[in-house]
Motif scaffolding. Structure first.
Motif: not given
Length: 383
Positions: A88, A100, A120
């Motif tokens: 990521a 995301q 996130f």
């Protein structure tokens, strides 16, 4: 008769207790692996904990198990974190919220949804609202695509199958796989039509046969160099048979002539060839390939070809692969056109045939042999 009660040794009990307390295994998983009763493992853990309270040595052992479990979890979490950061990194650095969400959708089984949401810094409500709306958007888009499929299908009189439909959709910037297009067409009930039974032909006399000059090599580097021809049949609304003779150019697979008649004879073959010669610029040395049908081996037809300086080539008897382009063309002709319509008069049949071949087939329908260009596009691109 009552079943025999299972007995377990103290060593076995301690072993499975360790799996839970030291390795962090779920009790359900251990129960399934060792075929234990639902409450047995829980009871053994409770008994072990009670024994530890009165036995300092066992209590130290239990504390050591707990420490090992903590270290295992920390190590697993560290590996998980590192793996996540590798995958990521780009999204964490400059990814959008939508990216995301897509990452979570793809990797949720690896990491868990809640764990990813925390990394996130996304609120759970925000993510689940996205999922809800995305599903609604998916169904809305699907219905729009299906409406487009129906529009294309009826625009071309039900001719496109799912492979051809996919090409038409691509031209409208709708990219789908063949199975998806096939699925949508099935959902819409857009299905093929049953082909009528093939009629029997009366075999005519053979005047002269010719060698196969193509030998299944159907690649041609310029227009009007090699033509192929054959016959097929169609049905009028009243059940009367009508025959079609078509000639195609192997360069771009375009039909250069087509005629219908109530008779399948040499005269129809000659008239079709005459039309093709009158409407195309042909160089000396044209090859015309056909099967060994009596119309093409007849004296009238062979002498006509000789007068026109046309070299005849013929398939081996009973081998349709030797004239595969014509077989393919007529397969498409039947599937796209002849099996979809019925006509009351010869005039209506002729008009529709010419419209299908000279307009739709040559100018609209993509052809796989041309890299999905239409025959007209392929011919126009020749230099």
């Amino acid at each position: 008769m009552a079943g025999i009660k299972k007995t377990y040794t103290p060593e076995f009990k301690k072993k499975v207790v360790r799996l839970v307390l030291e390795e962090g295994r779920q009790m359900k998983s251990v129960n399934q692996e060792y075929n234990l009763g639902e409450g047995s493992l829980r009871k053994w853990i409770r008994e072990y904990s009670e024994e530890c309270e009165s036995n300092p040595e066992l209590n130290n052992e239990k504390d050591l198990m707990a420490e090992n479990l903590r270290l295992r979890k920390e190590l697993a979490e560290s590996k998980k974190e590192n793996d996540f950061l590798k995958k990521a990194a780009g999204i964490l650095r400059k990814g959008t919220r939508l990216e995301q969400y897509h990452f979570i959708d793809f990797y949720h089984e690896n990491y868990g949804v809640r764990w990813l949401l925390s990394r996130f810094n996304i609120k759970p409500n925000a993510y689940y609202n996205y999922k809800k709306h995305r599903k609604a958007d998916y169904y809305k888009k699907k219905e729009e695509i299906k409406a487009t499929i129906e529009e294309i299908y009826h625009e071309y009189a039900g001719r496109p199958g799912y492979r051809m439909m996919r090409i038409f959709l691509n031209r409208k910037s709708i990219s789908l796989s063949n199975p998806t297009v096939h699925k949508y067409m099935n959902e819409l009930g857009l299905r093929s039509i049953v082909v009528p039974k093939k009629p029997k032909y009366k075999k005519g006399d053979c005047y002269k046969k010719f060698d196969n000059l193509l030998n299944q090599n159907f690649k041609v580097d310029e227009p009007n160099k090699i033509w192929c021809t054959d016959f097929t049949y169609m049905w009028r609304e009243d059940g009367a048979k009508r025959y079609n003779c078509t000639i195609i150019d192997l360069y771009d697979r375009s039909p250069v002539a087509t005629l219908n008649s109530n008779r399948i004879n040499a005269e129809l073959a000659i008239e079709t060839l005459t039309y093709a010669l009158n409407h195309n610029t042909v160089k000396k040395g044209l090859i015309l390939h056909s099967d060994q049908g009596s119309q093409f081996t007849s004296r009238a037809f062979t002498e006509f070809c000789s007068l026109q300086n046309i070299t005849q080539s013929m398939s081996k008897a009973g081998c349709p692969y030797d004239n595969a382009p014509m077989e393919s063309f007529y397969g498409t002709f039947k599937a796209d056109f002849a099996n979809h319509h019925s006509f009351e008069t010869d005039e209506a049949l002729n008009e529709a045939t010419y419209d299908y071949i000279f307009v739709y087939y040559n100018h609209v329908r993509p052809h796989s042999s041309n890299g999905y260009l239409t025959p007209f596009e392929k011919r126009f691109s020749y230099r």
